[in-house]
Design a protein around this motif. Structure first.
Motif, mmCIF file in Angstrom:
data_model
loop_
_atom_site.group_PDB
_atom_site.id
_atom_site.type_symbol
_atom_site.label_atom_id
_atom_site.label_comp_id
_atom_site.label_asym_id
_atom_site.label_seq_id
_atom_site.Cartn_x
_atom_site.Cartn_y
_atom_site.Cartn_z
ATOM 1 N N HIS A 4 0.905 -1.331 -0.465
ATOM 2 C CA HIS A 4 0.274 -0.130 -0.060
ATOM 3 C C HIS A 4 0.679 1.729 -0.112
ATOM 4 C CE1 HIS A 4 -3.334 -2.636 0.620
ATOM 5 N NE2 HIS A 4 -4.326 -1.344 1.003
ATOM 6 N N ALA A 7 1.567 3.688 -2.766
ATOM 7 C CA ALA A 7 0.823 4.350 -3.383
ATOM 8 C C ALA A 7 0.716 6.083 -3.343
ATOM 9 C CB ALA A 7 -0.474 3.925 -3.338
ATOM 10 N N ALA A 29 -8.009 4.552 -6.347
ATOM 11 C CA ALA A 29 -7.917 2.789 -6.571
ATOM 12 C C ALA A 29 -8.281 2.400 -4.781
ATOM 13 C CB ALA A 29 -7.287 2.604 -6.823
ATOM 14 N N LEU A 30 -7.923 3.098 -3.958
ATOM 15 C CA LEU A 30 -8.059 3.172 -2.762
ATOM 16 C C LEU A 30 -9.213 2.877 -2.030
ATOM 17 C CD1 LEU A 30 -5.139 5.365 -1.300
ATOM 18 C CD2 LEU A 30 -4.770 2.398 -1.216
ATOM 19 N N PHE A 31 -9.882 3.758 -2.769
ATOM 20 C CA PHE A 31 -11.268 3.735 -2.306
ATOM 21 C C PHE A 31 -12.272 2.808 -2.616
ATOM 22 C CE2 PHE A 31 -11.244 9.097 -1.470
ATOM 23 C CZ PHE A 31 -9.982 8.640 -1.189
ATOM 24 N N GLN A 34 -14.052 0.549 0.384
ATOM 25 C CA GLN A 34 -14.097 1.089 1.632
ATOM 26 C C GLN A 34 -14.886 2.539 1.618
ATOM 27 O OE1 GLN A 34 -14.088 1.492 4.532
ATOM 28 N NE2 GLN A 34 -12.336 -0.416 5.230
ATOM 29 N N ASN A 36 -15.868 3.554 4.318
ATOM 30 C CA ASN A 36 -15.812 4.581 5.280
ATOM 31 C C ASN A 36 -14.854 5.779 5.306
ATOM 32 O OD1 ASN A 36 -13.952 4.788 8.552
ATOM 33 N ND2 ASN A 36 -16.081 4.110 8.764
ATOM 34 N N TRP A 37 -15.507 6.458 5.558
ATOM 35 C CA TRP A 37 -14.797 8.498 5.410
ATOM 36 C C TRP A 37 -13.560 7.841 6.269
ATOM 37 C CZ3 TRP A 37 -14.549 12.380 9.408
ATOM 38 C CH2 TRP A 37 -15.271 12.325 10.150
ATOM 39 N N VAL A 38 -13.660 7.748 7.628
ATOM 40 C CA VAL A 38 -12.544 8.051 8.667
ATOM 41 C C VAL A 38 -11.080 7.155 7.574
ATOM 42 C CG1 VAL A 38 -11.395 8.088 10.629
ATOM 43 C CG2 VAL A 38 -13.462 8.226 10.132
ATOM 44 N N SER A 39 -11.326 6.214 7.437
ATOM 45 C CA SER A 39 -10.440 5.431 6.515
ATOM 46 C C SER A 39 -9.900 6.244 5.237
ATOM 47 C CB SER A 39 -10.680 3.808 6.129
ATOM 48 O OG SER A 39 -9.946 3.190 5.723
ATOM 49 N N SER A 42 -8.346 9.611 5.902
ATOM 50 C CA SER A 42 -6.587 9.294 6.286
ATOM 51 C C SER A 42 -5.794 9.220 5.356
ATOM 52 C CB SER A 42 -6.643 8.167 7.725
ATOM 53 O OG SER A 42 -7.995 8.596 8.693
ATOM 54 N N ASN A 43 -6.363 8.015 4.539
ATOM 55 C CA ASN A 43 -5.240 7.761 3.092
ATOM 56 C C ASN A 43 -5.197 8.781 2.316
ATOM 57 O OD1 ASN A 43 -3.660 5.209 3.374
ATOM 58 N ND2 ASN A 43 -5.706 3.816 2.845
ATOM 59 N N SER A 46 -2.796 11.263 3.207
ATOM 60 C CA SER A 46 -1.341 11.010 3.335
ATOM 61 C C SER A 46 -1.051 10.980 1.882
ATOM 62 C CB SER A 46 -0.962 9.065 3.232
ATOM 63 O OG SER A 46 0.057 8.492 2.919
ATOM 64 N N LEU A 47 -1.436 10.963 0.988
ATOM 65 C CA LEU A 47 -1.466 11.031 -0.912
ATOM 66 C C LEU A 47 -1.449 12.145 -0.578
ATOM 67 C CD1 LEU A 47 -4.517 8.926 -2.077
ATOM 68 C CD2 LEU A 47 -2.105 8.462 -2.523
#
Lengths: 176, 176
Positions: A4, A7, A29-31, A34, A36-39, A42-43, A46-47
């Protein structure tokens, strides 16, 4: 095996267009799978942090990059969400400062010099310019993207346009 | 005027005991008057990241620092929460890998070498050692603290003991 972390690994010297294009591609791709808005936020923080740090230009001097979300218990308040950077204000009233203005008007705020913005809330004295983009779901602001830069004029209409695409993706793919 | 960002500004060369003591002190002040768990874990990941980067020792080579939380819709799954570092796995089954083990056993996991941990989930090939501390509220795990280090033996019983104090503070002060 693809990890991961790859990315958010960017080569240095990208143009803004290249950096944001990678952010959008990786975020999509990550979403997937998934909601969940917190997850996802969070990513996304970082991106955005790693992408903008790799851009050849003043925007690489970003010193805070993240989200505030509408308090589900009080729709007139933004609460601090996931971010990369130094500790920040836990809550902001809708209408107050740059974040609050974008939440109140549902419009992107590009601020070349935060000291000239009426009522600017300084979480960090190093922040010189700022961009705030509302995330709108079902005609309501649910959160905002907030990025600070330690140089003046860190952001322009190109950032606004590309971050609005990210805001739209978040609105479509996340359950708030 | 004191800015929030100063809460996560640390001098270099601190001992672990000094760094964690500042984290606990700043976290306690920041969490006062704000019980939203997303807000508080977002600031806590910033505090931990900046504090551990300032420690004189292998722990300063941390490359990921943040939280996973129990999926409210499926208690057998951890979901990615606020963090500082590269993009990470969005979800982990309770029982799987180091995070899942700590959530299943409700016990802190100190892993000197992640390659020797059965079923380790590698979000980043740079991670060499890891610590995971469960956050327990009303006798149930609600979230975990997860920190990765790019050196072997990044963490020991001192980190475990001090992070458990932070986990207790989070459990007492945040609504999940």
């Amino acid at each position: 095996m693809v990890h991961h972390a790859e990315a958010s690994t960017f080569e240095q010297g990208l143009s803004k267009a290249q950096a944001y294009a990678r952010v959008l591609e990786e975020a999509e791709a990550l979403f997937a799978g998934q909601r969940n808005w917190v997850s996802n936020l969070s990513n996304a923080s970082s991106l955005l942090h790693h992408a903008l740090k790799s851009v050849d230009g003043p925007v690489s001097a970003i010193n805070w990059c993240g989200f505030y979300f509408i308090n589900p218990l009080n729709h007139q308040e933004l609460i601090l969400g996931p971010f990369h950077g130094h500790v920040a204000c836990q809550s902001i009233k809708v209408g107050q400062g740059v974040c609050g203005a974008a939440a109140a008007t549902m419009m992107t705020e590009v601020v070349p010099n935060v000291d000239e913005f009426p009522g600017h809330i300084a979480c960090d004295s190093n922040s010189k310019s700022e961009i705030v983009v509302p995330i709108i779901q079902n005609s309501k602001v649910v959160a905002i993207i907030d990025i600070d830069c330690s140089e003046l004029n860190g952001f322009n209409s190109e950032d606004a346009q590309l971050l609005e695409k990210l805001a739209n993706l978040i609105a479509e793919t996340c359950d708030f």
